[in-house]
Scaffold this active site. Structure first.
Site, mmCIF file in Angstrom:
data_model
loop_
_atom_site.group_PDB
_atom_site.id
_atom_site.type_symbol
_atom_site.label_atom_id
_atom_site.label_comp_id
_atom_site.label_asym_id
_atom_site.label_seq_id
_atom_site.Cartn_x
_atom_site.Cartn_y
_atom_site.Cartn_z
ATOM 1 N N GLU A 273 0.822 -1.218 0.000
ATOM 2 C CA GLU A 273 0.000 0.000 0.000
ATOM 3 C C GLU A 273 0.859 1.272 0.000
ATOM 4 O O GLU A 273 0.382 2.351 0.340
ATOM 5 C CB GLU A 273 -0.953 -0.021 1.205
ATOM 6 C CG GLU A 273 -2.032 -1.098 1.056
ATOM 7 C CD GLU A 273 -3.024 -1.147 2.219
ATOM 8 O OE1 GLU A 273 -2.656 -0.763 3.342
ATOM 9 O OE2 GLU A 273 -4.166 -1.584 1.981
ATOM 10 N N GLU B 219 -8.999 -4.967 9.410
ATOM 11 C CA GLU B 219 -7.851 -4.044 9.339
ATOM 12 C C GLU B 219 -6.925 -4.447 8.198
ATOM 13 O O GLU B 219 -6.440 -3.589 7.465
ATOM 14 C CB GLU B 219 -7.056 -4.094 10.656
ATOM 15 C CG GLU B 219 -7.786 -3.538 11.857
ATOM 16 C CD GLU B 219 -7.739 -2.021 11.903
ATOM 17 O OE1 GLU B 219 -6.891 -1.430 11.225
ATOM 18 O OE2 GLU B 219 -8.580 -1.436 12.613
ATOM 19 N N ILE C 229 -6.060 -7.619 5.202
ATOM 20 C CA ILE C 229 -6.231 -8.931 4.559
ATOM 21 C C ILE C 229 -5.179 -9.023 3.467
ATOM 22 O O ILE C 229 -4.973 -8.067 2.699
ATOM 23 C CB ILE C 229 -7.671 -9.179 4.049
ATOM 24 C CG1 ILE C 229 -7.793 -10.590 3.429
ATOM 25 C CG2 ILE C 229 -8.144 -8.095 3.108
ATOM 26 C CD1 ILE C 229 -9.220 -11.074 3.266
ATOM 27 N N VAL D 294 -2.904 -11.949 0.876
ATOM 28 C CA VAL D 294 -2.587 -13.286 0.374
ATOM 29 C C VAL D 294 -1.231 -13.190 -0.325
ATOM 30 O O VAL D 294 -0.994 -12.233 -1.090
ATOM 31 C CB VAL D 294 -3.676 -13.777 -0.608
ATOM 32 C CG1 VAL D 294 -3.293 -15.103 -1.253
ATOM 33 C CG2 VAL D 294 -5.014 -13.911 0.124
ATOM 34 N N GLY E 174 -8.632 -18.710 -4.334
ATOM 35 C CA GLY E 174 -9.692 -18.853 -3.332
ATOM 36 C C GLY E 174 -9.254 -18.670 -1.892
ATOM 37 O O GLY E 174 -10.033 -18.927 -0.972
ATOM 38 N N TYR F 269 -13.571 -7.552 -3.390
ATOM 39 C CA TYR F 269 -14.646 -7.287 -2.426
ATOM 40 C C TYR F 269 -16.005 -7.302 -3.130
ATOM 41 O O TYR F 269 -16.970 -7.878 -2.620
ATOM 42 C CB TYR F 269 -14.429 -5.939 -1.736
ATOM 43 C CG TYR F 269 -13.161 -5.883 -0.901
ATOM 44 C CD1 TYR F 269 -12.838 -6.914 -0.028
ATOM 45 C CD2 TYR F 269 -12.284 -4.806 -0.981
ATOM 46 C CE1 TYR F 269 -11.673 -6.874 0.731
ATOM 47 C CE2 TYR F 269 -11.126 -4.754 -0.223
ATOM 48 C CZ TYR F 269 -10.826 -5.793 0.629
ATOM 49 O OH TYR F 269 -9.678 -5.757 1.381
HETATM 50 C C1 LIG Z 1 -7.247 -8.829 -2.669
HETATM 51 C C2 LIG Z 1 -6.690 -10.209 -2.316
HETATM 52 C C3 LIG Z 1 -6.718 -10.364 -0.781
HETATM 53 C C4 LIG Z 1 -7.565 -11.282 -2.982
HETATM 54 O O1 LIG Z 1 -7.072 -12.546 -2.590
HETATM 55 P P1 LIG Z 1 -7.242 -13.863 -3.488
HETATM 56 O O2 LIG Z 1 -6.901 -15.018 -2.636
HETATM 57 O O3 LIG Z 1 -6.489 -13.696 -4.744
HETATM 58 O O4 LIG Z 1 -8.803 -13.826 -3.823
HETATM 59 P P2 LIG Z 1 -9.687 -15.137 -4.200
HETATM 60 O O5 LIG Z 1 -8.863 -16.028 -5.044
HETATM 61 O O6 LIG Z 1 -10.257 -15.721 -2.949
HETATM 62 O O7 LIG Z 1 -10.822 -14.458 -5.050
HETATM 63 C C5 LIG Z 1 -12.217 -14.622 -4.797
HETATM 64 C C6 LIG Z 1 -12.976 -14.093 -5.999
HETATM 65 O O8 LIG Z 1 -12.634 -12.717 -6.190
HETATM 66 C C7 LIG Z 1 -12.074 -12.554 -7.505
HETATM 67 N N1 LIG Z 1 -10.946 -11.613 -7.418
HETATM 68 C C8 LIG Z 1 -9.822 -11.759 -6.703
HETATM 69 N N2 LIG Z 1 -9.010 -10.707 -6.874
HETATM 70 C C9 LIG Z 1 -9.661 -9.888 -7.751
HETATM 71 C C10 LIG Z 1 -9.337 -8.652 -8.347
HETATM 72 N N3 LIG Z 1 -8.169 -8.022 -8.078
HETATM 73 N N4 LIG Z 1 -10.222 -8.083 -9.193
HETATM 74 C C11 LIG Z 1 -11.402 -8.700 -9.483
HETATM 75 N N5 LIG Z 1 -11.780 -9.897 -8.935
HETATM 76 C C12 LIG Z 1 -10.898 -10.476 -8.088
HETATM 77 C C13 LIG Z 1 -11.561 -13.917 -7.923
HETATM 78 O O9 LIG Z 1 -11.511 -14.039 -9.307
HETATM 79 C C14 LIG Z 1 -12.572 -14.824 -7.274
HETATM 80 O O10 LIG Z 1 -13.728 -14.941 -8.063
HETATM 81 P P3 LIG Z 1 -14.404 -16.389 -8.286
HETATM 82 O O11 LIG Z 1 -14.788 -16.846 -6.904
HETATM 83 O O12 LIG Z 1 -15.547 -16.108 -9.176
HETATM 84 O O13 LIG Z 1 -13.347 -17.236 -8.870
HETATM 85 C C15 LIG Z 1 -5.236 -10.391 -2.845
HETATM 86 O O14 LIG Z 1 -5.205 -10.038 -4.198
HETATM 87 C C16 LIG Z 1 -4.203 -9.570 -2.099
HETATM 88 O O15 LIG Z 1 -3.629 -10.022 -1.102
HETATM 89 N N6 LIG Z 1 -3.936 -8.340 -2.595
HETATM 90 C C17 LIG Z 1 -2.915 -7.491 -2.010
HETATM 91 C C18 LIG Z 1 -3.316 -7.014 -0.638
HETATM 92 C C19 LIG Z 1 -4.584 -6.196 -0.648
HETATM 93 O O16 LIG Z 1 -4.871 -5.427 -1.531
HETATM 94 N N7 LIG Z 1 -5.342 -6.364 0.452
HETATM 95 C C20 LIG Z 1 -6.558 -5.613 0.658
HETATM 96 C C21 LIG Z 1 -6.259 -4.333 1.351
HETATM 97 S S1 LIG Z 1 -7.723 -3.332 1.580
#
Ligand SMILES: CC(C)(COP(=O)(O)OP(=O)(O)OC[C@H]1O[C@@H](n2cnc3c(N)ncnc32)[C@H](O)[C@@H]1OP(=O)(O)O)[C@@H](O)C(=O)NCCC(=O)NCCS
Length: 161
Positions: A29, A86, A88, A90, A98, A133
């Site tokens: 961020e 606060e 999240i 991955v 997922g 989200y």
């Molecule tokens: C945002 C984040 C937590 C998503 O984690 P992830 O494990 O990749 O998400 P998932 O695989 O569980 O995705 C669930 C659904 O959301 C969708 N999705 C995930 N990331 C997406 C994105 N950037 N844009 C659009 N859709 C997205 C997936 O395609 C999936 O859809 P489906 O169930 O139809 O297949 C991850 O990308 C991350 O850690 N990003 C960096 C940190 C961050 O931005 N945190 C949030 C701070 S506010």
């Protein structure tokens, strides 16, 4: 595969991991120096007699691949508690498998079990996480803007100088 993912509650033994993941998220961020907590303060504040936060850890094959750290709020209008996320995060190599959905499902189940009525969070306007989200059902509340009083402004209001 989503079915390989296990989600568990964090314990005091996870504070180094929680701290590292928090720094990874802050760096993502563009605020690499924003985390001033330490593993020791996380142990004190999350796992003592009066916990200030809770956290979930997602694992694949016993390897941590993501986390969610959250606090609790309360609505006087509905007389119900809620969760405020606060952090999240991955790990990059495990995204789109997922993992974050599994963390959110666990939080939603906690809400159902404890009669918490909502999950809130803040997200930076440029962050593609907004797509995640919205995909899982969060709504952007467009007519509310976050405000904060902190640092010098907080001190000034308190002391009048
Ligand atoms: C945002 C984040 C937590 C998503 O984690 P992830 O494990 O990749 O998400 P998932 O695989 O569980 O995705 C669930 C659904 O959301 C969708 N999705 C995930 N990331 C997406 C994105 N950037 N844009 C659009 N859709 C997205 C997936 O395609 C999936 O859809 P489906 O169930 O139809 O297949 C991850 O990308 C991350 O850690 N990003 C960096 C940190 C961050 O931005 N945190 C949030 C701070 S506010």
């Amino acid at each position: 595969m989503a079915s390989d993912i296990a989600v568990r509650g964090a314990t005091v033994d996870d504070v180094d991991l929680l701290h590292r993941f928090s720094i990874d998220l802050a760096t993502y961020e563009d605020e690499p120096d924003a985390v001033t907590s330490t593993p020791q303060t996380l142990a004190r504040d999350g796992f003592g007699a009066d916990p200030k936060f809770a956290a979930l850890i997602a694992e694949r094959a016993d390897k941590p691949v993501g986390f969610a750290l959250y606090t609790f709020n309360y609505s006087v209008w509905t007389a119900a508690r809620g969760i405020f996320i606060e952090d999240i995060w991955v790990v990059p190599e495990e995204r789109r498998n997922g993992v974050a959905r599994a963390l959110m499902v666990a939080l939603a189940k906690e809400c159902m079990a404890k009669d918490y009525r909502r999950i809130d969070l803040n997200v930076l306007d440029w962050n593609p996480a907004r797509g995640f989200y919205e995909k899982i059902g969060f709504k952007w509340i467009r007519n509310w803007l976050p405000y904060r009083l902190s640092g010098e402004a907080l001190q000034k209001l308190a002391t009048g100088s």
